[in-house]
Design a protein around this motif. Structure first.
Motif, PDB file in Angstrom:
ATOM      1  N   LYS A 128      40.258  15.110 -15.226  1.00 25.55           N
ATOM      2  CA  LYS A 128      39.068  14.400 -14.764  1.00 25.55           C
ATOM      3  C   LYS A 128      39.407  13.643 -13.494  1.00 25.55           C
ATOM      4  N   GLY A 129      38.440  13.579 -12.587  1.00 27.83           N
ATOM      5  CA  GLY A 129      38.626  12.839 -11.355  1.00 27.83           C
ATOM      6  C   GLY A 129      37.361  12.090 -10.998  1.00 27.83           C
ATOM      7  N   LYS A 130      37.494  11.040 -10.171  1.00 30.32           N
ATOM      8  CA  LYS A 130      36.345  10.247  -9.739  1.00 30.32           C
ATOM      9  C   LYS A 130      36.328  10.230  -8.223  1.00 30.32           C
ATOM     10  N   LEU A 131      35.182  10.543  -7.633  1.00 28.02           N
ATOM     11  CA  LEU A 131      35.050  10.453  -6.188  1.00 28.02           C
ATOM     12  C   LEU A 131      35.177   8.995  -5.788  1.00 28.02           C
ATOM     13  N   THR A 132      35.886   8.724  -4.694  1.00 24.98           N
ATOM     14  CA  THR A 132      36.113   7.338  -4.273  1.00 24.98           C
ATOM     15  C   THR A 132      35.451   7.062  -2.932  1.00 24.98           C
ATOM     16  N   GLY A 133      35.555   5.841  -2.494  1.00 27.08           N
ATOM     17  CA  GLY A 133      34.919   5.437  -1.247  1.00 27.08           C
ATOM     18  C   GLY A 133      33.444   5.178  -1.478  1.00 27.08           C
ATOM     19  N   HIS A 134      32.604   5.742  -0.644  1.00 24.12           N
ATOM     20  CA  HIS A 134      31.163   5.565  -0.776  1.00 24.12           C
ATOM     21  C   HIS A 134      30.530   6.685  -1.589  1.00 24.12           C
ATOM     22  N   ALA A 135      31.318   7.382  -2.365  1.00 27.26           N
ATOM     23  CA  ALA A 135      30.828   8.534  -3.121  1.00 27.26           C
ATOM     24  C   ALA A 135      30.154   8.109  -4.423  1.00 27.26           C
ATOM     25  N   VAL A 136      28.995   7.525  -4.288  1.00 26.69           N
ATOM     26  CA  VAL A 136      28.151   7.224  -5.445  1.00 26.69           C
ATOM     27  C   VAL A 136      26.834   7.943  -5.229  1.00 26.69           C
ATOM     28  N   ILE A 137      26.122   8.136  -6.297  1.00 26.05           N
ATOM     29  CA  ILE A 137      24.814   8.767  -6.212  1.00 26.05           C
ATOM     30  C   ILE A 137      23.780   7.766  -6.691  1.00 26.05           C
ATOM     31  N   ARG A 138      22.664   7.677  -5.958  1.00 27.97           N
ATOM     32  CA  ARG A 138      21.601   6.727  -6.282  1.00 27.97           C
ATOM     33  C   ARG A 138      20.332   7.477  -6.642  1.00 27.97           C
ATOM     34  N   PRO A 139      19.494   6.879  -7.477  1.00 22.52           N
ATOM     35  CA  PRO A 139      18.183   7.473  -7.734  1.00 22.52           C
ATOM     36  C   PRO A 139      17.408   7.597  -6.416  1.00 22.52           C
ATOM     37  N   VAL A 140      16.678   8.651  -6.238  1.00 19.55           N
ATOM     38  CA  VAL A 140      15.972   8.934  -4.992  1.00 19.55           C
ATOM     39  C   VAL A 140      15.024   7.814  -4.588  1.00 19.55           C
ATOM     40  N   ASP A 141      14.267   7.287  -5.529  1.00 19.55           N
ATOM     41  CA  ASP A 141      13.235   6.307  -5.199  1.00 19.55           C
ATOM     42  C   ASP A 141      13.655   4.852  -5.433  1.00 19.55           C
ATOM     43  N   LYS A 142      14.951   4.597  -5.611  1.00 21.87           N
ATOM     44  CA  LYS A 142      15.451   3.237  -5.830  1.00 21.87           C
ATOM     45  C   LYS A 142      16.507   2.916  -4.785  1.00 21.87           C
ATOM     46  N   PHE A 143      16.057   2.601  -3.593  1.00 27.22           N
ATOM     47  CA  PHE A 143      16.943   2.406  -2.446  1.00 27.22           C
ATOM     48  C   PHE A 143      18.009   1.326  -2.679  1.00 27.22           C
ATOM     49  N   PHE A 144      17.669   0.263  -3.379  1.00 30.95           N
ATOM     50  CA  PHE A 144      18.599  -0.852  -3.563  1.00 30.95           C
ATOM     51  C   PHE A 144      19.463  -0.732  -4.817  1.00 30.95           C
ATOM     52  N   SER A 145      19.343   0.370  -5.535  1.00 25.01           N
ATOM     53  CA  SER A 145      20.173   0.587  -6.725  1.00 25.01           C
ATOM     54  C   SER A 145      21.625   0.808  -6.300  1.00 25.01           C
ATOM     55  N   LEU A 146      22.565   0.300  -7.092  1.00 24.57           N
ATOM     56  CA  LEU A 146      23.973   0.513  -6.803  1.00 24.57           C
ATOM     57  C   LEU A 146      24.422   1.919  -7.168  1.00 24.57           C
ATOM     58  N   GLY A 147      23.626   2.612  -7.944  1.00 22.41           N
ATOM     59  CA  GLY A 147      23.949   3.984  -8.307  1.00 22.41           C
ATOM     60  C   GLY A 147      25.047   4.084  -9.341  1.00 22.41           C
ATOM     61  N   SER A 148      25.691   5.238  -9.383  1.00 23.17           N
ATOM     62  CA  SER A 148      26.690   5.524 -10.398  1.00 23.17           C
ATOM     63  C   SER A 148      27.832   6.339  -9.791  1.00 23.17           C
ATOM     64  N   ASP A 149      29.026   6.135 -10.321  1.00 26.27           N
ATOM     65  CA  ASP A 149      30.171   6.942  -9.899  1.00 26.27           C
ATOM     66  C   ASP A 149      29.939   8.403 -10.269  1.00 26.27           C
TER      67      ASP A 149
END
Length: 64
Positions: free
Chosen positions: A16-37
């Motif tokens: 298993k691996g986790k993308l690092t840096g700014h590699a998060v994904i956010r909900p399309v319509d929630k601009f201010f969401s922190l998203g998820s790894d």
């Protein structure tokens, strides 16, 4: 369902691996969401990425 074997080389050791840096994904319509790894299942022999998923899928539920 967890991947148990690489479809490219047949290796059964999947890491298993986790993308690092700014590699998060956010909900399309929630601009201010922190998203998820983003977590990936990776073949430890050839490096093929078998599957990618978010670590916090609940952040993508529509709360209207």
């Amino acid at each position: 369902m967890e991947a148990t074997q690489c479809p490219k080389c047949g290796c059964k050791e999947i890491g298993k691996g986790k993308l690092t840096g700014h590699a998060v994904i956010r909900p399309v319509d929630k601009f201010f969401s922190l998203g998820s790894d983003i977590i990936a299942d990776i073949c430890t022999e050839c490096g093929y990425i078998l599957e990618m998923k978010v670590s916090q899928p609940e952040k993508f539920k529509d709360k209207r």
